[in-house]
Design an enzyme around this catalytic site. Structure first.
Site, mmCIF file in Angstrom:
data_model
loop_
_atom_site.group_PDB
_atom_site.id
_atom_site.type_symbol
_atom_site.label_atom_id
_atom_site.label_comp_id
_atom_site.label_asym_id
_atom_site.label_seq_id
_atom_site.Cartn_x
_atom_site.Cartn_y
_atom_site.Cartn_z
ATOM 1 N N SER A 68 0.740 -1.254 0.007
ATOM 2 C CA SER A 68 0.133 0.040 0.069
ATOM 3 C C SER A 68 0.832 1.086 -0.034
ATOM 4 O O SER A 68 1.996 1.165 0.589
ATOM 5 C CB SER A 68 -0.840 -0.067 1.251
ATOM 6 O OG SER A 68 -1.397 1.388 1.626
ATOM 7 N N TYR A 108 -1.717 -0.916 11.025
ATOM 8 C CA TYR A 108 -1.773 -1.446 9.643
ATOM 9 C C TYR A 108 -0.919 -1.250 8.785
ATOM 10 O O TYR A 108 -0.173 -1.987 8.351
ATOM 11 C CB TYR A 108 -3.291 -0.881 8.978
ATOM 12 C CG TYR A 108 -3.433 -1.153 7.633
ATOM 13 C CD1 TYR A 108 -3.729 -2.440 6.916
ATOM 14 C CD2 TYR A 108 -3.243 -0.085 6.576
ATOM 15 C CE1 TYR A 108 -3.685 -2.857 5.799
ATOM 16 C CE2 TYR A 108 -3.243 -0.538 5.121
ATOM 17 C CZ TYR A 108 -3.641 -1.760 4.887
ATOM 18 O OH TYR A 108 -3.608 -2.032 3.596
ATOM 19 N N LYS A 139 1.923 -3.669 6.953
ATOM 20 C CA LYS A 139 2.458 -3.814 5.479
ATOM 21 C C LYS A 139 3.742 -3.544 5.280
ATOM 22 O O LYS A 139 4.658 -4.395 4.463
ATOM 23 C CB LYS A 139 1.693 -2.896 4.701
ATOM 24 C CG LYS A 139 0.062 -3.065 4.466
ATOM 25 C CD LYS A 139 0.088 -4.263 3.496
ATOM 26 C CE LYS A 139 -1.566 -4.842 3.504
ATOM 27 N NZ LYS A 139 -1.730 -5.961 2.820
#
Ligand code: NAD
Ligand code: UDP
Length: 338
Positions: free
Chosen positions: A124, A148, A152
């Site tokens: 992302s 989050y 990643k």
């Protein structure tokens, strides 16, 4: 090419499966249904004439994965499965590290046991944190600002080390900007459970009457109209980016990193206006305080993907809003239950 698609019933995974089938590839789907429904399978079949193989299970379950690899002759893995809500990750970091980081490590172990060397991973633009300038190239420093994002980034770092130690592997990290839109048939789209965190599904739920108004998080950013600017990319362009990654890098051992974005930024108010124009529905909104952790603006330099994957986004903002509205108005409550 037979491709194991983890999270293949989710938003991006399901659209990618349709594009794969249309390109003559065979997706084999693994999903634990945490954020998706089996009725997606019927939609994939309706659109393509092919009902893909589906195994319900968790990527953290090594025995389950070993069995899937044993039963199928798999050439490559596209790894979408994971949790993706920033707010939720702040409250439940353990779940995020378990699913996103541990789950990926179990998956790589199972791939190695089955001698599968090719993986495309859903990363992302969040790994760029607050970029110093725009557009953002793959060379920009990485920095995560919530669990989050950290999950990643941790996965990216693990995969870099794993690829170094196993130079026969081809690992492609695709850093998505802001995926929006839906299949133009109106049969498939984004179906968030509960209150949407992301802008586009929130706008479309206001338009369809499920929510009263959109809260615009901040109108005092140093941007074109004071609202946040992002690089929105049509989910089918994103899906095609995965096919391009497999076709151009899947057989080339190494660690490959690409931004998948359009290279254009749109503000929140520009998105509201574009959506109202394509749907014919005025989207009510109110200005609200900034959302903690949000950045002012971010868009991609997608040049590397264009040069090396021969891929570029072709769908317009109008395609994104029109297709979202067709999906949302045909399916006001999302996918039916099984
Ligand atoms: P999604 O939630 O719609 O799809 C993810 C799918 O994975 C769901 O069907 C879910 O049930 C499944 N899943 C989750 N944990 C699992 C597990 N442990 N085992 C098996 N299945 C599991 O999300 P999406 O928008 O399609 O995103 C796909 C990937 O892309 C995610 O990894 C996400 O972090 C990443 N990504 C998404 C965005 C976005 O805005 N949608 C942006 C950047 C990156
Ligand atoms: N946004 C908003 N209201 C919402 C959801 C999002 O104003 O209900 C704004 C958000 O502040 C950001 C942009 O829309 O400027 C995109 O947010 P989203 O959560 O979709 O993606 P992000 O880029 O944060 O991952």
């Amino acid at each position: 090419m037979r491709v194991l698609v983890t999270g293949g019933l989710g938003y991006i995974g399901s659209h990618t499966c349709v594009q794969m089938i249309e390109a003559g590839m065979t997706p084999i789907i693994v999903d634990n249904l945490y954020n998706s429904k089996t009725t997606v399978l019927a939609r994939i079949e309706k659109l393509t004439g092919v009902l893909p193989l589906f195994y319900q299970g968790d990527i953290c379950d090594r025995d389950f994965l070993d069995n899937v690899f044993h039963l199928n002759d798999i050439d490559a893995v596209i790894h979408f499965a994971g949790l993706k809500a920033v707010n939720e990750s702040v409250d439940a970091p353990l779940e995020y590290y378990k699913n996103n980081v541990h789950g990926t490590l179990v998956l790589v172990e199972a791939m190695q046991a089955a001698s599968v060397n090719t993986m495309v991973f859903s990363s992302s633009a969040t790994v760029y944190g607050e970029p110093a300038t725009t557009p953002v190239t793959e060379e920009f420093p990485t920095k995560a600002i919530n669990p989050y994002g950290r999950s990643k980034l941790m996965v990216e770092e693990c995969l870099v080390d794993i690829q170094k130690a196993h130079p026969e592997m081809s690992i492609t990290l695709l850093r998505y900007f802001n995926p929006v839109g839906a299949h133009p048939s109106g049969e498939m789209g984004e179906d968030p459970q509960g209150i949407p965190n992301n802008l586009m599904p929130f706008i479309s739920q206001v338009a369809v009457g499920r929510r009263e108004y959109l809260s615009v998080f901040g109108n005092d950013y140093p941007t074109v109209d004071g609202t946040g600017v992002r690089d929105y990319i049509h989910v089918l362009d994103l899906a095609d980016g995965h096919l391009a990654a497999l076709n151009h890098k899947g057989k080339e051992a190494g660690l490959h990193i690409y931004n998948l974005g359009t290279g254009n930024g749109f503000s929140v108010l520009q998105m509201v206006e574009a959506f109202s124009k394509s749907s014919g529905v005025e989207v009510a909104y109110q200005i609200a305080p900034r959302r903690p952790g949000d950045i002012a603006e971010c868009w991609a330099d997608p040049g590397k993907a264009k040069r090396e994957l021969h891929w570029e986004a072709t769908r317009t903002i109008d395609d994104m809003t029109t297709d979202t509205w067709r999906w949302q108005s045909n399916n006001p409550n999302g996918y039916p239950d099984a």
